[in-house]
Design an enzyme around this catalytic site. Structure first.
Site, short mmCIF file in Angstrom:
data_model
loop_
_atom_site.label_atom_id
_atom_site.label_comp_id
_atom_site.label_asym_id
_atom_site.label_seq_id
_atom_site.Cartn_x
_atom_site.Cartn_y
_atom_site.Cartn_z
CB CYS A 386 40.64 44.48 48.99
SG CYS A 386 39.46 45.01 47.79
CE LYS A 425 42.92 36.14 50.30
NZ LYS A 425 43.34 37.25 49.33
CG HIS A 455 46.83 36.74 46.23
ND1 HIS A 455 45.74 37.45 45.79
CD2 HIS A 455 47.25 35.87 45.21
CE1 HIS A 455 45.50 37.09 44.24
NE2 HIS A 455 46.58 35.96 44.27
CG ASN A 487 44.91 32.99 47.52
OD1 ASN A 487 44.55 34.14 47.46
ND2 ASN A 487 44.17 32.08 47.10
N GLY A 488 46.99 31.41 45.58
CA GLY A 488 47.24 31.77 44.22
C GLY A 488 47.28 30.71 43.06
CG ASP A 489 48.50 31.17 39.86
OD1 ASP A 489 47.47 32.04 39.62
OD2 ASP A 489 49.67 31.69 39.53
NE ARG A 511 42.12 34.08 39.66
CZ ARG A 511 43.12 34.02 38.73
NH1 ARG A 511 42.82 34.68 37.61
NH2 ARG A 511 44.49 33.77 39.08
#
Length: 640
Positions: A386, A425, A455, A487-489, A511
Site C-alpha cells: 500500500c 502482496k 506489483h 500485477n500491473g497494466d 484497475r
C-alpha cells in the site's frame, strides 16, 4: 449512418497524442460538441432509443462545461482557507470532498418493530422512528420500480414497507407479502458468511477475547529479546573481566537455551471433554489447508470499489480468486462493524481470501488468530504494497519492505496461528530506481509464505509509468517453487498473454477489472469483446441488484448502492469500445479523447463528467434526492 463532421478542433492526425488512445477519425469530436449532444439527447425523449449501429447527430444546444481539475497546490490567496477552526491545517488531497452519509437522505424511518410483523417496540415512547404506517407512507419517497429484486429472487423482502420497490410485495392492507416456495428453496442456505455477531463484538470491545496461540508466539519474541540483552551484558562483563572461565560461558549459553522454549514443545492446555488431534497437535506447514493458485485469474483487493457486489459481478464474468478490501488489523481487533464488513464472503466466492494491514507483530498475529477462529476464508494476505501516506508513515504497507525484522516477525507469527495459507502482496520497492523485492523474496520463502504477489511499480511511482514485467519475471524465478503472481497494466487479452509468457504462476488484475470487468471473460475466451452499451448497462444493473441485496433496498441502502456505483463509473468511463479503436487493444495508461459512441448510451458512458454518471445511476436507481451531492475519490469534479 450519419458521420459527425469535424471542425478545426478535430483535425485528423496520423497518430494520437502521447498518452491518448487512437480512435477512428469518424468518431472523434470536440468537448463542446460532445456535451451538446448529451444535453440535447437528454432533453429529447426519443434520444435514448437510438440503435447500436447509429451515430449521433450534431446539435446546437449549449454545452455544459466540465469542472476544472482539482489543483494539488493551493494558490497564495486560498491558503488561509485550508485551516480548521481549531487552527490545525487541513491535510490530504480530498480535504474539500463532500461526504454525505446515506442516512442523511432518510431523516425519519419506519420503526423495525412495525415493518417486521408488528412486534412490540422495546423503546416505547422514546423511539424516534415512525410507528404510524399512514404517517410514514405520506413522507416516504416515491417507489423506484415495479419489481423488487429481493422479493423476486428470495420470495421475501425483509425491508417491507421501507423498500423503495415496496409496491411489488405490499398487499392492499399494507402487509408484506411472502412467496413461500422461494423462501423454502433458500431455507438453510447461508448466502453471506463472516458476519460479526454481537457477542464477539462486545468481547472484543471489552478485550476479553483470549489469544492463546498469539501469546505463545509473542513470548518467544520476548525471550529472544531477553537473550540478546543477556548476551550484550555478558559481552560487556567479559570485557571488564578478561579471566572469566569458558565454563561460565557454557553455563550462560545453556541457561539462554533453556529460557527460549519453542511453542511446539510447550505443554498443551488442558481441556474439558474428549480431545481431538487439533487440540494437542499444531498443524505443520505441509499439513495446512492447500490452495491451488496456479494459472488462476486473481481479482485484486480494491479499496472502496472492491466491495462484495462488485466481486460477485467479476466472479460471474470469470474471476477465479477474489479477496476482500484491505482491512486495518487494529480496527478488526476493536470490533468495528464497518471494518468487519470488509471480510464478508458471498457463497459464489469459492476461492476467497482477506487482506489485512498492520505494522506490529503483536496486533497482526492476534488479528490473524481472530480471523482464523471466527471466519471462513481460504487464505489470508498481508498488504505490504500500500503506497498511501496514512499507512506508510506508520510503518505499514510498503513500509514493511524496509523493516525486514518486523516483517519477518509478522509473517512467522501469522503463519504460526493460521490454519490456512498466508500470502503477501508487495511492490518492487519504495524508491523508483531502488528495487528490493528480489532481496526480500528469498527471505520470505524461509519465513513460510505460501504465495507472493508482486506489483511491478515502486511506491514512488504509484500508478504512473509502465509496470516492469522484466523485473517481475526475474523475481518469479527467485520465488520458485512458491507461486508468484504478477500485477500491473493488464487491460486486455493480449496483455494477459504477454504476462503469462513470463515465469509467473498467475496474474492479478486491479484497475483493468474496474475499467472493464469483462476482461476475465476475454482472457478465458481468448478474444477482444466488442461489448455493446446495452450489455454494459446489464452488468451495471446486476451490480445494483447485488448492492440492494447487500446494503438494503430501503432509501439508505439504495443511496449507498448509488454511491458505490458512481465510484465505479469514475473508472469505467475510461473504457473505449473495441469497434471504435484505430489500434486494438487499448492500453491502461492511455486516456480516451472526446468521441461519439455508436448510440446515445455509449456516448453517455464515455463521459468524464460526474453529472452524466449520475444520469446512468438514475436509469437504474431512480432520481437522486434533492440534497444529493457526490465527489468521487479519483476525480476532481463534483455533483451537487
Amino acid at each position: 449512418m450519419e458521420k459527425v463532421s469535424q471542425g478545426p478542433a478535430d483535425k485528423k492526425t496520423d497518430g494520437a497524442a502521447k498518452g491518448t488512445a487512437s480512435i477512428k477519425n469518424e468518431f472523434l469530436t470536440s468537448k463542446e460538441k460532445f456535451h451538446e449532444f448529451l444535453d440535447s439527447e437528454c432533453q429529447d425523449p426519443k434520444g435514448g432509443k437510438a440503435g447500436d449501429d447509429e451515430t449521433p447527430k450534431e446539435t446546437t444546444e449549449t454545452s455544459v462545461e466540465e469542472p476544472e481539475a482539482k489543483k494539488l497546490k493551493l494558490e497564495p490567496e486560498e491558503k488561509n482557507k485550508a485551516w480548521k477552526p481549531d487552527g490545525k491545517r487541513v491535510r490530504g488531497q480530498n480535504k474539500s470532498r463532500p461526504h454525505m452519509k446515506p442516512n442523511t437522505y432518510d431523516d425519519k424511518r419506519l420503526c423495525p418493530s412495525v415493518s417486521q410483523d408488528n412486534k412490540e417496540c422495546p423503546y416505547g415512547e422514546k423511539c424516534k422512528f415512525y410507528h404510524d404506517v399512514a404517517e410514514y407512507m405520506a413522507t416516504k419517497p416515491a417507489d423506484v420500480g415495479d419489481s423488487c429484486y429481493l422479493y423476486d429472487t428470495y420470495g421475501k423482502c425483509y425491508y417491507g414497507l421501507c423498500c423503495r420497490f415496496a409496491k411489488a410485495h405490499t398487499s392492499p392492507d399494507l402487509k408484506n407479502m411472502v412467496n413461500a416456495d422461494l423462501v423454502k428453496a433458500y431455507e438453510g442456505r447461508t448466502l453471506v458468511k463472516n458476519n460479526l455477531n454481537k457477542d464477539l463484538q462486545n468481547r472484543l470491545r471489552k478485550r476479553s477475547v483470549p489469544f492463546k496461540k498469539s501469546a505463545e508466539y509473542l513470548k518467544t519474541i520476548g525471550n529472544n529479546n531477553e537473550q540478546r540483552e543477556r548476551q550484550g551484558n555478558g559481552n560487556a562483563c567479559a570485557a571488564e573481566i578478561p579471566n572469566q572461565s569458558p565454563a561460565g560461558e557454557e553455563l550462560h549459553a545453556s541457561t539462554a537455551a533453556e529460557t527460549q522454549v519453542s511453542p511446539e514443545k510447550q505443554t498443551p492446555v488442558k481441556t474439558v471433554g474428549p480431545l481431538t488431534d487439533a487440540d494437542v497437535i499444531k498443524l505443520r506447514t505441509c499439513e495446512k489447508k492447500q490452495v491451488d493458485f496456479h494459472d488462476k485469474l486473481y481479482l485484486a483487493p480494491l479499496t472502496t470499489c472492491g466491495n462484495l457486489p462488485f466481486r460477485r459481478v467479476c466472479k460471474r464474468l470469470g474471476a477465479d480468486i477474489t479477496c476482500g478490501e484491505m482491512a486495518m488489523c487494529t480496527n478488526l481487533l476493536q470490533g468495528q462493524q464497518s471494518e468487519w464488513a470488509l471480510l464478508k464472503r458471498h457463497e459464489s466466492e469459492d476461492l476467497f481470501g482477506v487482506q489485512v494491514e498492520g505494522c506490529f507483530p503483536d496486533t497482526m498475529t492476534r488479528c490473524a488468530e481472530l480471523i482464523n477462529s471466527n471466519t471462513d476464508v481460504d487464505f489470508v494476505d498481508i498488504n505490504s504494497g500500500c503506497p498511501i501516506d496514512l499507512v506508510y508513515k506508520k510503518g505499514g504497507g510498503c513500509g514493511l519492505m524496509t523493516r525486514t525484522k518486523k516483517f519477518e516477525q509478522i509473517v512467522r507469527g501469522m503463519n504460526y496461528v493460521l490454519d490456512v495459507p498466508l500470502t503477501v502482496k508487495i511492490r518492487t520497492g519504495v524508491q523508483e530506481k531502488c528495487n528490493v523485492a528480489h532481496k526480500l523474496i528469498p527471505e520470505m520463502k524461509k519465513w513460510g509464505v505460501s504465495m507472493i504477489t508482486l506489483h511491478g511499480r515502486s511506491r514512488e511511482q504509484r500508478y504512473t509509468k509502465i509496470a516492469d514485467w522484466d523485473y517481475i519475471n526475474t523475481c518469479s524465478q527467485l520465488a520458485s517453487p512458491i507461486p508468484l503472481f504478477g500485477n500491473g497494466d493488464i487491460l486486455s487479452y493480449e496483455d494477459a498473454m504477454k504476462a503469462r509468457e513470463t515465469g509467473v504462476s498467475g496474474i492479478m488484475i486491479a484497475r483493468g477489472a474496474l475499467i472493464k470487468p469483462w476482461i476475465f471473460t476475454e482472457i478465458k475466451e481468448r478474444r477482444d469483446w466488442d461489448i455493446s452499451s446495452s450489455e454494459r448497462l446489464d452488468i451495471l444493473r446486476d451490480f445494483t441488484n447485488y448492492g440492494l441485496e447487500h446494503w438494503g433496498s430501503d432509501t439508505r441502502g439504495l443511496e449507498k448502492t448509488r454511491n458505490f456505483l458512481l465510484e465505479w463509473l469514475s473508472f469505467m468511463c475510461r473504457y473505449i469500445p473495441v469497434g471504435l479503436l484505430e489500434r486494438v487493444p487499448q492500453k491502461i495508461n492511455e486516456r480516451p479523447p472526446y468521441y461519439m459512441g455508436r448510440n446515445y448510451l455509449e456516448s453517455l458512458m464515455a463521459s468524464q463528467h460526474v453529472g452524466d454518471w449520475v444520469k446512468i445511476s438514475e436509469m437504474l436507481l431512480g432520481p437522486v434526492p434533492k440534497n444529493f451531492n457526490f465527489l468521487p475519490k479519483h476525480k476532481a469534479n463534483a455533483y451537487k
